[in-house]
Design a protein around this motif. Structure first.
Motif, PDB file in Angstrom:
ATOM      1  N   PRO A  72       9.110 -16.169   2.889  1.00 18.73           N
ATOM      2  CA  PRO A  72       9.038 -14.851   2.254  1.00 18.73           C
ATOM      3  C   PRO A  72       7.639 -14.500   1.739  1.00 18.73           C
ATOM      4  CG  PRO A  72      10.942 -16.069   1.459  1.00 18.73           C
ATOM      5  CD  PRO A  72      10.131 -17.015   2.287  1.00 18.73           C
ATOM      6  N   GLU A  73       6.896 -15.492   1.300  1.00 13.67           N
ATOM      7  CA  GLU A  73       5.536 -15.262   0.810  1.00 13.67           C
ATOM      8  C   GLU A  73       4.649 -14.686   1.922  1.00 13.67           C
ATOM      9  OE1 GLU A  73       2.253 -18.052  -1.324  1.00 13.67           O
ATOM     10  OE2 GLU A  73       4.343 -18.598  -1.662  1.00 13.67           O
ATOM     11  N   HIS A  74       4.759 -15.263   3.104  1.00 10.58           N
ATOM     12  CA  HIS A  74       3.979 -14.792   4.253  1.00 10.58           C
ATOM     13  C   HIS A  74       4.416 -13.381   4.636  1.00 10.58           C
ATOM     14  CE1 HIS A  74       3.136 -14.349   8.610  1.00 10.58           C
ATOM     15  NE2 HIS A  74       1.972 -14.835   8.235  1.00 10.58           N
ATOM     16  N   GLU A  75       5.711 -13.143   4.634  1.00 14.65           N
ATOM     17  CA  GLU A  75       6.219 -11.822   4.993  1.00 14.65           C
ATOM     18  C   GLU A  75       5.700 -10.759   4.021  1.00 14.65           C
ATOM     19  OE1 GLU A  75      10.435  -9.496   5.688  1.00 14.65           O
ATOM     20  OE2 GLU A  75      10.396 -11.694   5.801  1.00 14.65           O
ATOM     21  N   ASN A  76       5.720 -11.050   2.723  1.00 15.21           N
ATOM     22  CA  ASN A  76       5.208 -10.105   1.730  1.00 15.21           C
ATOM     23  C   ASN A  76       3.721  -9.835   1.945  1.00 15.21           C
ATOM     24  OD1 ASN A  76       7.653  -9.713   0.450  1.00 15.21           O
ATOM     25  ND2 ASN A  76       7.336 -11.411  -0.971  1.00 15.21           N
ATOM     26  N   LEU A  77       2.963 -10.871   2.259  1.00 17.61           N
ATOM     27  CA  LEU A  77       1.542 -10.713   2.528  1.00 17.61           C
ATOM     28  C   LEU A  77       1.312  -9.796   3.731  1.00 17.61           C
ATOM     29  CD1 LEU A  77      -1.420 -11.508   1.962  1.00 17.61           C
ATOM     30  CD2 LEU A  77      -1.057 -13.482   3.465  1.00 17.61           C
ATOM     31  N   MET A  78       2.106  -9.972   4.796  1.00 20.35           N
ATOM     32  CA  MET A  78       1.943  -9.144   5.990  1.00 20.35           C
ATOM     33  C   MET A  78       2.310  -7.689   5.707  1.00 20.35           C
ATOM     34  SD  MET A  78       0.615 -11.068   8.243  1.00 20.35           S
ATOM     35  CE  MET A  78      -0.220 -11.873   6.888  1.00 20.35           C
ATOM     36  N   LYS A  79       3.324  -7.469   4.858  1.00 23.55           N
ATOM     37  CA  LYS A  79       3.693  -6.099   4.467  1.00 23.55           C
ATOM     38  C   LYS A  79       2.550  -5.444   3.686  1.00 23.55           C
ATOM     39  CE  LYS A  79       8.666  -6.782   4.397  1.00 23.55           C
ATOM     40  NZ  LYS A  79       9.882  -6.885   3.560  1.00 23.55           N
ATOM     41  N   LYS A  80       1.946  -6.179   2.769  1.00 26.35           N
ATOM     42  CA  LYS A  80       0.824  -5.656   1.986  1.00 26.35           C
ATOM     43  C   LYS A  80      -0.369  -5.351   2.887  1.00 26.35           C
ATOM     44  CE  LYS A  80       1.994  -8.009  -2.321  1.00 26.35           C
ATOM     45  NZ  LYS A  80       1.648  -9.099  -3.236  1.00 26.35           N
ATOM     46  N   LEU A  81      -0.622  -6.225   3.851  1.00 24.84           N
ATOM     47  CA  LEU A  81      -1.727  -6.013   4.775  1.00 24.84           C
ATOM     48  C   LEU A  81      -1.504  -4.754   5.608  1.00 24.84           C
ATOM     49  CD1 LEU A  81      -4.337  -7.024   6.093  1.00 24.84           C
ATOM     50  CD2 LEU A  81      -2.925  -8.395   7.626  1.00 24.84           C
ATOM     51  N   ALA A  82      -0.297  -4.579   6.139  1.00 25.22           N
ATOM     52  CA  ALA A  82       0.002  -3.382   6.924  1.00 25.22           C
ATOM     53  C   ALA A  82      -0.182  -2.135   6.066  1.00 25.22           C
ATOM     54  CB  ALA A  82       1.430  -3.453   7.475  1.00 25.22           C
ATOM     55  N   ASP A  83       0.303  -2.178   4.841  1.00 22.63           N
ATOM     56  CA  ASP A  83       0.182  -1.045   3.920  1.00 22.63           C
ATOM     57  C   ASP A  83      -1.290  -0.732   3.641  1.00 22.63           C
ATOM     58  OD1 ASP A  83       1.437   0.928   2.122  1.00 22.63           O
ATOM     59  OD2 ASP A  83       0.539  -0.307   0.533  1.00 22.63           O
ATOM     60  N   ARG A  84      -2.080  -1.753   3.359  1.00 22.17           N
ATOM     61  CA  ARG A  84      -3.499  -1.584   3.069  1.00 22.17           C
ATOM     62  C   ARG A  84      -4.235  -0.942   4.252  1.00 22.17           C
ATOM     63  NH1 ARG A  84      -5.456  -6.787   1.307  1.00 22.17           N
ATOM     64  NH2 ARG A  84      -6.078  -7.242   3.430  1.00 22.17           N
ATOM     65  N   LEU A  85      -3.770  -1.238   5.471  1.00 25.48           N
ATOM     66  CA  LEU A  85      -4.401  -0.679   6.663  1.00 25.48           C
ATOM     67  C   LEU A  85      -3.799   0.673   7.057  1.00 25.48           C
ATOM     68  CD1 LEU A  85      -4.732  -3.965   8.737  1.00 25.48           C
ATOM     69  CD2 LEU A  85      -6.555  -2.715   7.565  1.00 25.48           C
ATOM     70  N   GLY A  86      -2.857   1.165   6.226  1.00 29.12           N
ATOM     71  CA  GLY A  86      -2.285   2.481   6.479  1.00 29.12           C
ATOM     72  C   GLY A  86      -1.113   2.490   7.429  1.00 29.12           C
ATOM     73  N   PHE A  87      -0.397   1.361   7.518  1.00 30.67           N
ATOM     74  CA  PHE A  87       0.746   1.272   8.418  1.00 30.67           C
ATOM     75  C   PHE A  87       2.012   0.913   7.660  1.00 30.67           C
ATOM     76  CE2 PHE A  87      -2.727   0.921  11.298  1.00 30.67           C
ATOM     77  CZ  PHE A  87      -2.261   1.425  12.510  1.00 30.67           C
ATOM     78  N   GLU A  88       3.138   1.327   8.225  1.00 29.87           N
ATOM     79  CA  GLU A  88       4.431   0.893   7.719  1.00 29.87           C
ATOM     80  C   GLU A  88       4.800  -0.380   8.478  1.00 29.87           C
ATOM     81  OE1 GLU A  88       9.100   2.267   7.769  1.00 29.87           O
ATOM     82  OE2 GLU A  88       7.550   3.718   8.271  1.00 29.87           O
ATOM     83  N   PHE A  89       5.109  -1.429   7.761  1.00 27.06           N
ATOM     84  CA  PHE A  89       5.496  -2.705   8.371  1.00 27.06           C
ATOM     85  C   PHE A  89       6.811  -2.524   9.123  1.00 27.06           C
ATOM     86  CE2 PHE A  89       7.901  -6.661   8.153  1.00 27.06           C
ATOM     87  CZ  PHE A  89       6.994  -7.559   8.672  1.00 27.06           C
TER      88      PHE A  89
END
Length: 145
Positions: free
Chosen positions: A91-108
């Protein structure tokens, strides 16, 4: 859906590994001796086109398959020495990937992670290494409810 396709679907749903077409054929043949390898190939292709089955390439020159699990993100660790595939969640990795997508302007939407590794040698057998960071807690397929 034909009876033979039902048998193939049953074999796939009962699989706790990631079988290739030849292994699916061997397992289905035990349940119905009339099934041909061509039927297995056609059924796998149809199930993949319908989004029911996902193709995975873990190396070794053969595609392997698993049922699509919409909404569940899991990862694969492939042992390069014996081809064993270990499923796990983080779950930690998944949350990080969601934050990264958001920061880059994308919906995970989804992600795929495949790690390739080799079992560590027992203590005393491997060369000395510098200590690594504490690894995140992972849940193997057997631990998942």
């Amino acid at each position: 859906m034909t009876g033979q396709r039902r048998v193939i679907a049953r074999v796939l749903s009962e699989a706790d590994d990631h079988p290739d077409v030849e292994e699916l054929y061997r397992r289905a043949l035990v349940l119905d001796s009339r099934i041909s390898v061509a039927t297995v190939y056609r059924t796998v292709r149809l199930l993949e086109e319908k989004g029911i089955l996902e193709r995975r390439d873990f190396g070794g020159g053969r595609a392997r398959y698993e049922a699509t699990e919409h909404g569940r993100h899991h990862y694969h660790l492939i042992d390069v020495d014996n081809g064993r595939v270990i499923e796990f969640e983080d779950p930690e990795h998944e949350n990080l990937m969601k934050k990264l997508a958001d920061r880059l302007g994308f919906e995970f939407v989804s992600m795929r992670l495949e790690l390739f590794g080799r079992k560590k040698q027992p203590v005393g057998k491997a060369p000395a290494r510098t200590p690594a960071k504490k690894a995140p807690k992972v849940h193997t397929k057997g631990d998942i409810a």
